[in-house]
Design a protein around this motif. Sequence first.
Motif, PDB file in Angstrom:
ATOM      1  N   SER A  43      83.216 -17.021  28.051  1.00 30.46           N
ATOM      2  CA  SER A  43      84.008 -16.188  28.954  1.00 30.46           C
ATOM      3  C   SER A  43      83.651 -16.522  30.393  1.00 30.46           C
ATOM      4  O   SER A  43      82.833 -17.401  30.646  1.00 30.46           O
ATOM      5  N   ARG A  44      84.236 -15.795  31.315  1.00 29.41           N
ATOM      6  CA  ARG A  44      83.958 -16.048  32.730  1.00 29.41           C
ATOM      7  C   ARG A  44      82.759 -15.230  33.184  1.00 29.41           C
ATOM      8  O   ARG A  44      82.575 -14.094  32.774  1.00 29.41           O
ATOM      9  N   LEU A  45      81.983 -15.844  34.065  1.00 33.44           N
ATOM     10  CA  LEU A  45      80.866 -15.131  34.665  1.00 33.44           C
ATOM     11  C   LEU A  45      81.359 -14.381  35.906  1.00 33.44           C
ATOM     12  O   LEU A  45      82.261 -14.845  36.594  1.00 33.44           O
ATOM     13  N   THR A  46      80.741 -13.244  36.172  1.00 31.30           N
ATOM     14  CA  THR A  46      81.074 -12.506  37.387  1.00 31.30           C
ATOM     15  C   THR A  46      80.490 -13.248  38.586  1.00 31.30           C
ATOM     16  O   THR A  46      79.665 -14.147  38.435  1.00 31.30           O
ATOM     17  N   LYS A  47      80.896 -12.832  39.771  1.00 29.93           N
ATOM     18  CA  LYS A  47      80.365 -13.458  40.982  1.00 29.93           C
ATOM     19  C   LYS A  47      78.853 -13.296  41.060  1.00 29.93           C
ATOM     20  O   LYS A  47      78.140 -14.215  41.456  1.00 29.93           O
ATOM     21  N   GLU A  48      78.372 -12.121  40.670  1.00 29.97           N
ATOM     22  CA  GLU A  48      76.931 -11.864  40.687  1.00 29.97           C
ATOM     23  C   GLU A  48      76.199 -12.763  39.699  1.00 29.97           C
ATOM     24  O   GLU A  48      75.122 -13.292  39.982  1.00 29.97           O
ATOM     25  N   GLU A  49      76.794 -12.939  38.536  1.00 33.04           N
ATOM     26  CA  GLU A  49      76.181 -13.790  37.513  1.00 33.04           C
ATOM     27  C   GLU A  49      76.182 -15.258  37.946  1.00 33.04           C
ATOM     28  O   GLU A  49      75.219 -15.976  37.707  1.00 33.04           O
ATOM     29  N   LEU A  50      77.261 -15.685  38.597  1.00 30.39           N
ATOM     30  CA  LEU A  50      77.318 -17.056  39.098  1.00 30.39           C
ATOM     31  C   LEU A  50      76.239 -17.294  40.148  1.00 30.39           C
ATOM     32  O   LEU A  50      75.582 -18.339  40.144  1.00 30.39           O
ATOM     33  N   LYS A  51      76.056 -16.314  41.022  1.00 29.19           N
ATOM     34  CA  LYS A  51      75.027 -16.430  42.049  1.00 29.19           C
ATOM     35  C   LYS A  51      73.639 -16.474  41.409  1.00 29.19           C
ATOM     36  O   LYS A  51      72.800 -17.301  41.772  1.00 29.19           O
ATOM     37  N   GLU A  52      73.415 -15.589  40.435  1.00 27.55           N
ATOM     38  CA  GLU A  52      72.135 -15.558  39.731  1.00 27.55           C
ATOM     39  C   GLU A  52      71.885 -16.884  39.013  1.00 27.55           C
ATOM     40  O   GLU A  52      70.777 -17.439  39.069  1.00 27.55           O
ATOM     41  N   GLN A  53      72.917 -17.404  38.359  1.00 27.19           N
ATOM     42  CA  GLN A  53      72.803 -18.667  37.638  1.00 27.19           C
ATOM     43  C   GLN A  53      72.429 -19.802  38.601  1.00 27.19           C
ATOM     44  O   GLN A  53      71.549 -20.623  38.308  1.00 27.19           O
ATOM     45  N   LYS A  54      73.076 -19.830  39.747  1.00 25.87           N
ATOM     46  CA  LYS A  54      72.799 -20.865  40.733  1.00 25.87           C
ATOM     47  C   LYS A  54      71.350 -20.789  41.210  1.00 25.87           C
ATOM     48  O   LYS A  54      70.658 -21.812  41.281  1.00 25.87           O
ATOM     49  N   LEU A  55      70.883 -19.589  41.517  1.00 32.25           N
ATOM     50  CA  LEU A  55      69.504 -19.413  41.981  1.00 32.25           C
ATOM     51  C   LEU A  55      68.492 -19.807  40.912  1.00 32.25           C
ATOM     52  O   LEU A  55      67.484 -20.461  41.199  1.00 32.25           O
ATOM     53  N   LEU A  56      68.754 -19.417  39.671  1.00 40.92           N
ATOM     54  CA  LEU A  56      67.849 -19.766  38.575  1.00 40.92           C
ATOM     55  C   LEU A  56      67.806 -21.272  38.342  1.00 40.92           C
ATOM     56  O   LEU A  56      66.744 -21.844  38.117  1.00 40.92           O
ATOM     57  N   ARG A  57      68.969 -21.908  38.423  1.00 42.49           N
ATOM     58  CA  ARG A  57      69.016 -23.362  38.236  1.00 42.49           C
ATOM     59  C   ARG A  57      68.265 -24.084  39.352  1.00 42.49           C
ATOM     60  O   ARG A  57      67.557 -25.057  39.104  1.00 42.49           O
ATOM     61  N   GLU A  58      68.430 -23.614  40.582  1.00 43.89           N
ATOM     62  CA  GLU A  58      67.719 -24.218  41.707  1.00 43.89           C
ATOM     63  C   GLU A  58      66.208 -24.088  41.529  1.00 43.89           C
ATOM     64  O   GLU A  58      65.464 -25.034  41.764  1.00 43.89           O
ATOM     65  N   GLU A  59      65.772 -22.920  41.097  1.00 44.50           N
ATOM     66  CA  GLU A  59      64.342 -22.702  40.858  1.00 44.50           C
ATOM     67  C   GLU A  59      63.837 -23.607  39.737  1.00 44.50           C
ATOM     68  O   GLU A  59      62.754 -24.187  39.823  1.00 44.50           O
ATOM     69  N   TYR A  60      64.634 -23.723  38.685  1.00 43.53           N
ATOM     70  CA  TYR A  60      64.275 -24.581  37.561  1.00 43.53           C
ATOM     71  C   TYR A  60      64.134 -26.033  38.012  1.00 43.53           C
ATOM     72  O   TYR A  60      63.151 -26.707  37.681  1.00 43.53           O
ATOM     73  N   LEU A  61      65.114 -26.526  38.774  1.00 40.99           N
ATOM     74  CA  LEU A  61      65.072 -27.908  39.233  1.00 40.99           C
ATOM     75  C   LEU A  61      63.907 -28.157  40.183  1.00 40.99           C
ATOM     76  O   LEU A  61      63.267 -29.207  40.128  1.00 40.99           O
ATOM     77  N   LYS A  62      63.620 -27.192  41.042  1.00 38.52           N
ATOM     78  CA  LYS A  62      62.491 -27.322  41.954  1.00 38.52           C
ATOM     79  C   LYS A  62      61.191 -27.460  41.165  1.00 38.52           C
ATOM     80  O   LYS A  62      60.358 -28.323  41.456  1.00 38.52           O
ATOM     81  N   THR A  63      61.031 -26.626  40.154  1.00 39.45           N
ATOM     82  CA  THR A  63      59.842 -26.671  39.307  1.00 39.45           C
ATOM     83  C   THR A  63      59.763 -27.989  38.546  1.00 39.45           C
ATOM     84  O   THR A  63      58.694 -28.601  38.457  1.00 39.45           O
ATOM     85  N   LEU A  64      60.886 -28.440  38.029  1.00 34.69           N
ATOM     86  CA  LEU A  64      60.941 -29.693  37.276  1.00 34.69           C
ATOM     87  C   LEU A  64      60.573 -30.879  38.164  1.00 34.69           C
ATOM     88  O   LEU A  64      59.780 -31.738  37.771  1.00 34.69           O
ATOM     89  N   ARG A  65      61.126 -30.910  39.367  1.00 34.50           N
ATOM     90  CA  ARG A  65      60.825 -32.007  40.295  1.00 34.50           C
ATOM     91  C   ARG A  65      59.346 -32.029  40.673  1.00 34.50           C
ATOM     92  O   ARG A  65      58.730 -33.098  40.743  1.00 34.50           O
ATOM     93  N   GLN A  66      58.786 -30.861  40.947  1.00 37.26           N
ATOM     94  CA  GLN A  66      57.371 -30.792  41.311  1.00 37.26           C
ATOM     95  C   GLN A  66      56.485 -31.253  40.159  1.00 37.26           C
ATOM     96  O   GLN A  66      55.520 -31.977  40.361  1.00 37.26           O
ATOM     97  N   SER A  67      56.837 -30.843  38.962  1.00 36.57           N
ATOM     98  CA  SER A  67      56.084 -31.258  37.788  1.00 36.57           C
ATOM     99  C   SER A  67      56.136 -32.782  37.619  1.00 36.57           C
ATOM    100  O   SER A  67      55.127 -33.423  37.326  1.00 36.57           O
ATOM    101  N   PHE A  68      57.317 -33.344  37.822  1.00 35.35           N
ATOM    102  CA  PHE A  68      57.473 -34.790  37.698  1.00 35.35           C
ATOM    103  C   PHE A  68      56.667 -35.526  38.766  1.00 35.35           C
ATOM    104  O   PHE A  68      56.008 -36.528  38.491  1.00 35.35           O
ATOM    105  N   LYS A  69      56.693 -35.024  39.993  1.00 32.10           N
ATOM    106  CA  LYS A  69      55.901 -35.637  41.068  1.00 32.10           C
ATOM    107  C   LYS A  69      54.416 -35.601  40.748  1.00 32.10           C
ATOM    108  O   LYS A  69      53.693 -36.575  40.965  1.00 32.10           O
TER     109      LYS A  69
END
Length: 77
Positions: A20-46
């Motif tokens: 289904s469709r995500l609400t605007k709040e859920e989309l924002k939350e998803q974006k923030l969580l993904r950014e945090e995940y990628l930041k953590t992943l990049r740091q771990s790789f470094k």
Amino acid sequence: MLTKDKLARINQLANKAKTSRLTKEELKEQKLLREEYLKTLRQSFKNQLSSVKIIDPEGTDVTPEKVKHLRTENKDN
């Protein structure tokens, strides 16, 4: 490292987005969580990359300067 709760929430939002469709709040939350995940992943790789040491068959250290620089950079932090 992201908490299990945050990883579960990322997956929950991804699964919901498939059905289904995500609400605007859920989309924002998803974006923030993904950014945090990628930041953590990049740091771990470094961190992992900075611990690599390359030795040629003659026993000479041929580790690229970029990797050596990462190693000293990580020690400072």
